[in-house]
Design a protein around this motif. Structure first.
Motif, PDB file in Angstrom:
ATOM      1  N   ASP A 277       0.946  -1.239  -0.080  1.00  0.00           N
ATOM      2  CA  ASP A 277      -0.118   0.081  -0.240  1.00  0.00           C
ATOM      3  C   ASP A 277       0.866   1.256   0.146  1.00  0.00           C
ATOM      4  O   ASP A 277       0.574   2.274  -0.828  1.00  0.00           O
ATOM      5  CB  ASP A 277      -0.762  -0.032   1.102  1.00  0.00           C
ATOM      6  CG  ASP A 277      -1.933  -0.982   1.220  1.00  0.00           C
ATOM      7  OD1 ASP A 277      -2.401  -1.533   0.041  1.00  0.00           O
ATOM      8  OD2 ASP A 277      -2.475  -1.372   2.077  1.00  0.00           O
ATOM      9  N   LEU A 281       0.892   4.175  -2.794  1.00  0.00           N
ATOM     10  CA  LEU A 281       0.688   5.552  -2.393  1.00  0.00           C
ATOM     11  C   LEU A 281       1.647   6.527  -3.283  1.00  0.00           C
ATOM     12  O   LEU A 281       1.201   7.777  -3.547  1.00  0.00           O
ATOM     13  CB  LEU A 281       1.071   5.824  -0.898  1.00  0.00           C
ATOM     14  CG  LEU A 281       0.430   6.748  -0.061  1.00  0.00           C
ATOM     15  CD1 LEU A 281      -1.158   6.820  -0.333  1.00  0.00           C
ATOM     16  CD2 LEU A 281       0.830   6.881   1.177  1.00  0.00           C
ATOM     17  N   SER A 284      -0.508   7.347  -6.284  1.00  0.00           N
ATOM     18  CA  SER A 284      -1.981   7.508  -5.878  1.00  0.00           C
ATOM     19  C   SER A 284      -2.337   9.021  -5.909  1.00  0.00           C
ATOM     20  O   SER A 284      -1.612   9.954  -6.020  1.00  0.00           O
ATOM     21  CB  SER A 284      -2.294   7.013  -4.278  1.00  0.00           C
ATOM     22  OG  SER A 284      -1.996   5.741  -4.400  1.00  0.00           O
ATOM     23  N   GLN A 285      -3.861   9.112  -5.811  1.00  0.00           N
ATOM     24  CA  GLN A 285      -4.175  10.587  -5.768  1.00  0.00           C
ATOM     25  C   GLN A 285      -3.910  11.157  -4.464  1.00  0.00           C
ATOM     26  O   GLN A 285      -3.852  10.754  -3.385  1.00  0.00           O
ATOM     27  CB  GLN A 285      -5.584  10.720  -6.222  1.00  0.00           C
ATOM     28  CG  GLN A 285      -6.539   9.884  -5.222  1.00  0.00           C
ATOM     29  CD  GLN A 285      -7.870   9.838  -5.640  1.00  0.00           C
ATOM     30  OE1 GLN A 285      -8.364   9.794  -6.857  1.00  0.00           O
ATOM     31  NE2 GLN A 285      -8.958  10.179  -4.758  1.00  0.00           N
ATOM     32  N   SER A 286      -3.829  12.480  -4.528  1.00  0.00           N
ATOM     33  CA  SER A 286      -3.549  13.269  -3.146  1.00  0.00           C
ATOM     34  C   SER A 286      -4.745  12.907  -2.158  1.00  0.00           C
ATOM     35  O   SER A 286      -5.814  12.871  -2.415  1.00  0.00           O
ATOM     36  CB  SER A 286      -3.652  14.886  -3.371  1.00  0.00           C
ATOM     37  OG  SER A 286      -2.419  15.143  -4.168  1.00  0.00           O
ATOM     38  N   LYS A 288      -4.777  10.285  -0.206  1.00  0.00           N
ATOM     39  CA  LYS A 288      -4.714   9.057   0.342  1.00  0.00           C
ATOM     40  C   LYS A 288      -3.631   8.820   1.291  1.00  0.00           C
ATOM     41  O   LYS A 288      -2.874   9.461   1.299  1.00  0.00           O
ATOM     42  CB  LYS A 288      -4.354   7.842  -0.888  1.00  0.00           C
ATOM     43  CG  LYS A 288      -5.446   7.931  -2.403  1.00  0.00           C
ATOM     44  CD  LYS A 288      -6.523   7.139  -1.674  1.00  0.00           C
ATOM     45  CE  LYS A 288      -7.434   6.838  -2.979  1.00  0.00           C
ATOM     46  NZ  LYS A 288      -8.644   5.964  -2.588  1.00  0.00           N
ATOM     47  N   GLN A 289      -3.953   7.810   2.029  1.00  0.00           N
ATOM     48  CA  GLN A 289      -2.993   7.734   3.487  1.00  0.00           C
ATOM     49  C   GLN A 289      -2.813   6.119   3.720  1.00  0.00           C
ATOM     50  O   GLN A 289      -3.807   5.313   3.464  1.00  0.00           O
ATOM     51  CB  GLN A 289      -3.381   8.655   4.417  1.00  0.00           C
ATOM     52  CG  GLN A 289      -4.625   8.144   5.076  1.00  0.00           C
ATOM     53  CD  GLN A 289      -5.203   9.114   6.287  1.00  0.00           C
ATOM     54  OE1 GLN A 289      -4.392   9.118   7.247  1.00  0.00           O
ATOM     55  NE2 GLN A 289      -6.362   9.837   6.248  1.00  0.00           N
ATOM     56  N   ILE A 298       0.868  10.203   4.208  1.00  0.00           N
ATOM     57  CA  ILE A 298      -0.117  10.760   3.394  1.00  0.00           C
ATOM     58  C   ILE A 298       0.272  11.181   2.254  1.00  0.00           C
ATOM     59  O   ILE A 298       1.592  11.760   2.013  1.00  0.00           O
ATOM     60  CB  ILE A 298      -0.706  12.020   4.106  1.00  0.00           C
ATOM     61  CG1 ILE A 298      -1.288  11.564   5.465  1.00  0.00           C
ATOM     62  CG2 ILE A 298      -1.794  12.623   3.249  1.00  0.00           C
ATOM     63  CD1 ILE A 298      -1.640  12.771   6.163  1.00  0.00           C
ATOM     64  N   LYS A 299      -0.315  10.981   0.901  1.00  0.00           N
ATOM     65  CA  LYS A 299       0.106  11.414  -0.240  1.00  0.00           C
ATOM     66  C   LYS A 299      -0.366  12.767  -0.392  1.00  0.00           C
ATOM     67  O   LYS A 299      -1.746  13.071  -0.448  1.00  0.00           O
ATOM     68  CB  LYS A 299      -0.537  10.691  -1.240  1.00  0.00           C
ATOM     69  CG  LYS A 299      -0.241  11.262  -2.883  1.00  0.00           C
ATOM     70  CD  LYS A 299       1.170  11.160  -3.259  1.00  0.00           C
ATOM     71  CE  LYS A 299       1.367  11.972  -4.577  1.00  0.00           C
ATOM     72  NZ  LYS A 299       0.618  10.999  -5.690  1.00  0.00           N
TER      73      LYS A 299
END
Length: 437
Positions: A277, A281, A284-286, A288-289, A298-299
């Protein structure tokens, strides 16, 4: 073995000389050899014993055996008894994990009580091999293959270079007695299966297997040191620390061919386990954590942000009774009556005191909070939209406080004042509010 042991202590643990040592003693072969060796070298020692009450009468016979040995040899003896099964059930952990947590917590308590310098355990080369094989069977990184550390803070393991066979020979020559733990005969636990079946086979294939294994672990430890050095150097290029938070620059990180390996090295100490995961990340899109027991990753746009999990403080509200109130926590707010408007800024606002309803409240924002931004008369805006316009990360949002009057936002502190409380031509009582860092 005594001469080898004395040289080993002199070469690797010279700082033990003249110190008060607390020896963890179970009554088994390895711990009784440990006690005898330090007796022969005339160190100041204290024997510690944990009775985990897992084997009925046998557990108390172990305790009695160690106490009698200590008394006979004029060695200070301290023991404790644990209801290990109840602790394991309460904490929802295995018996082995429960015993370890109870044991080391008590050891450190005794270190303070006895005014000792170090705790010594009797882990030996065979224990190290078993740990290596357990970790290997479960899947592990390089650090899981480097074995049991010879020192971990105040815990010292001086027998790691000695095999069980060497200790058996030493005990035989010195006519030492010890207790056999009946649970060691059972194949119920993975460690016992490895000890009874796999290790003898390896030693049969190579009579010098323990010696060869020690060389391999030495090479692995050197490799781990190189990895640690590389991780530190790259960290300095990719990460920046701001208070409790760490920001990882994804642009720089993604230029590395093995960025996932670096992430693992940097984050493993923070309790993360969902590595797939975490690696996903990155792309991933902002917002997501991935969460660990005490931290989260966090992203946020071109960054990964490592931060402690929010505390209960985020749910609290603080009341400000009047303009005379001295507010120091959670923010340092200063209220001053003034005769004219000065220069406003992100940290200073001017409001009409008569428009305020005391007590004011200071709280974190909630989803759905709305205010009227200063300069936009009659137009409302969600606080969350303000955050988006300001390009605040999730962590930055959680650190923003709202100063409210009668459930209306007076000030998104440090960002924007509310239009409804501004000073107008009819205002008589002017109030200056400052947030001082």
């Amino acid at each position: 073995m005594l001469g080898q042991f004395e040289n080993h202590i002199s070469n690797h643990f010279p700082f033990l000389q003249g110190k008060k040592l607390l020896l963890a003693v179970s009554g088994g072969l390895d711990s009784m050899v440990l006690v005898h060796l330090f007796q022969q070298l005339n160190y100041e020692i204290v024997v510690l014993h944990c009775n985990f009450q897992l084997r009925g009468l046998e557990s108390f016979e172990d305790q009695q055996f160690i106490q009698e040995y200590s008394n006979t040899n004029a060695i200070p003896f301290v023991f404790t008894q644990f209801d290990t099964e109840a602790f394991a059930a309460d904490c929802k952990v295995s018996i082995q994990v429960a015993a370890r947590e109870l044991r080391y917590s008590w050891f450190y308590e005794q270190l303070a009580i006895q005014k000792g310098d170090f705790i010594l355990t009797a882990h030996h080369a065979d224990d190290n091999l078993e740990t290596f094989l357990i970790n290997l069977s479960r899947g592990t990184g390089l650090e899981g293959l480097t074995g049991i550390p010879a020192q971990n803070e105040k815990v010292i393991r001086p027998l790691l270079s000695f095999s069980r066979q060497q200790m058996e020979e030493y005990a035989s020559v010195n006519k030492l007695k010890w207790r056999e733990d009946s649970s060691n005969a059972s194949d119920k636990y993975l460690r016992n299966k490895i000890r009874h079946h796999l290790v003898p086979l390896l030693k049969e294939l190579n009579p010098n297997f323990i010696s060869s294994f020690e060389k391999t672990q030495s090479f692995l430890s050197e490799a781990q040191e190189l990895v640690d050095d590389a991780a530190i150097m790259v960290y300095q290029q990719v990460a920046r620390e701001e208070g409790e938070d760490i920001y990882f620059d994804l642009v720089r990180l993604l230029q590395l061919p093995n960025y996932s390996s670096y992430l693992y090295q940097w984050l493993k100490e923070f309790g993360f386990t969902a590595w797939d995961d975490i690696y996903e990340l990155v792309t991933s899109q902002s917002g997501k954590q991935v969460v660990a027991p005490y931290f989260r990753l966090i992203k946020d746009r071109d960054c990964l942000i490592l931060s402690p999990l929010p505390s209960q403080e985020n749910q609290q509200e603080f009341e400000i009774e009047s303009v005379e109130s001295k507010v120091k926590f959670p923010l340092n707010l200063v209220f001053s009556t003034v005769s004219k408007i000065g220069v406003a800024s992100n940290s200073t606002i001017f409001v009409d005191q008569d428009k305020l309803v005391f007590p004011l409240t200071l709280r974190h924002w909630n989803e759905g909070d709305v205010f009227q931004p200063f300069g936009m008369e009659g137009k409302s805006k969600k606080v969350s939209k303000l955050f988006k316009d300001e390009k605040l990360s999730l962590i930055a949002k959680e650190k923003v406080w709202l100063l409210c009057s009668n459930n209306q936002v007076v000030w998104v502190v440090g960002i924007r004042q509310d239009e409804r409380f501004k000073i107008d031509p009819n205002s008589k009582n002017l109030l200056k509010i400052e947030c001082i860092e």
